[in-house]
Scaffold this active site. Sequence first.
Site, PDB file in Angstrom:
ATOM      1  N   SER A   1       2.311  -9.704   7.584  1.00 36.08           N
ATOM      2  CA  SER A   1       3.171  -8.574   7.240  1.00 36.08           C
ATOM      3  C   SER A   1       2.462  -7.687   6.240  1.00 36.08           C
ATOM      4  O   SER A   1       1.887  -8.172   5.254  1.00 36.08           O
ATOM      5  CB  SER A   1       4.487  -9.083   6.632  1.00 36.08           C
ATOM      6  OG  SER A   1       5.196  -8.032   6.011  1.00 36.08           O
ATOM      7  N   LYS A   2       2.511  -6.374   6.468  1.00 37.89           N
ATOM      8  CA  LYS A   2       1.880  -5.443   5.532  1.00 37.89           C
ATOM      9  C   LYS A   2       2.571  -5.449   4.174  1.00 37.89           C
ATOM     10  O   LYS A   2       1.992  -5.015   3.181  1.00 37.89           O
ATOM     11  CB  LYS A   2       1.856  -4.037   6.123  1.00 37.89           C
ATOM     12  CG  LYS A   2       3.228  -3.431   6.371  1.00 37.89           C
ATOM     13  CD  LYS A   2       3.103  -2.068   7.034  1.00 37.89           C
ATOM     14  CE  LYS A   2       4.475  -1.468   7.328  1.00 37.89           C
ATOM     15  NZ  LYS A   2       4.375  -0.164   8.016  1.00 37.89           N
TER      16      LYS A   2
END
Length: 454
Positions: free
Chosen positions: A223-224
């Site tokens: 996940s960014k």
Amino acid sequence: MFHVGGARSALYNWATARQRSGTFVLRIEDTDTARNQPEWIDGIISALAAIGISESDPAFEGPFFQSRNADRHRVAAQELYAAGRAYYCDCAREQIQQRTGSQHLGYDGFCRERGLEQAEGRALRFRTPDEGETVVVDLIRGEPAFPNAAIEDFVIARGDGSPVFLIANVVDDLDEGITEVIRGEEHLSNTPKQQLLWEALGATPPVWAHLPVIVNEKRQKLSKRRDKVALEDYLAEGYLPEAMVNYLMLLGWGPADNVEILPFEELERQFRIEDVNTSPAFFDVKKLSAFNGEYLRALPVDRFIEAAQPWLRAPYATWAPEAYDAKIFEQLAPLAQTRLTVLGEITDYVDWIFLDGVPEDEASWAKAMKPGAEMIIKDTRERYATAPWDAESLKTVLEEVAAVHGLKLGKAQAPVRVAVTGRTVGLPLFESLELLGRERTLGRLDAALVKLDS
């Protein structure tokens, strides 16, 4: 920024297209104006180029811009309406939730037989078949089947008439002659809807291949918001593009002989999309770093020197620009090359020779300056004042000092290393001292003695 998962998908597409003398198509799906900036498009193109997917290659087509095909999307949506494969709906989301009793259930088909005509605020919905199932031919996952009864009548055009992504994507694939779609498994849930649209438009759907999700060390999807996922960030730290490509190609697939460090040409030759796993792929930064270290050590020294240059200038360099000496670095480079895992580490390995003083590292100082360190430095300084100034002689002198104090060389050289370079870990000490020179070495040993005395 360009997600490493997107980079892997691009590489798998690229390898497959080149294997089959096909074409890799880059399409910028830019209909969401809030997420559409020219510099972001440039970033995508430059990130692809960094991993070897270049606009100049005959196998590359694009970029195509989805927004420029909007009229075709509208025409296709109206074709489906005219053929009875779509209908207009004026249900607000709140009304659907009230009827179904849940915000999580799909559309209930309320407007299917109302015969509404096109009007402002009415969405156009695809009429999903009531019976049967939609079978997706997937090169990785076999032939998963989706019951049509579980697929809602989904929107293909909004209340203002603008087509949604699903139909825009299908129309663009048709117009661009897409025969295979290789993408992440998060898109698998969209696939039966897209396949129904292909069939409704009288075309044969492409062959699909949905890649396994990439996870972190906790087996959570990358996940960014939580993980470092941008390809540009890794390149900025000093991971070589060749190492990134090699590692990304192995996230879900591997060569039959288990030899992992391979140039892209060989990976491309061996790669088969049908052999990709369905299990989640672990993005192991330690393994990536090990790969990168192998690639760095394999570089010719002159190429290593060239690759290291960005990290020897601002904002990475902590020394004055005029203090940098290219000839000195050329002599240090072979010593550093065998120790780095990423190019960004080079700054800490060589800063001591370009700075006026010793880099401050209190942890290293505390670790090395144990009782007895002062006498070791004092005796070494006295002998270094007259010793021949070459690495072998300097080592012999410190071995003699170590013997006098009943120590092994490793223990005796720790305080000398920290006094001169500021750190407990670094390049080979005696070659470093030879390059630093007698005057600067003695000055740093004197400064260490003053600090210990105080």
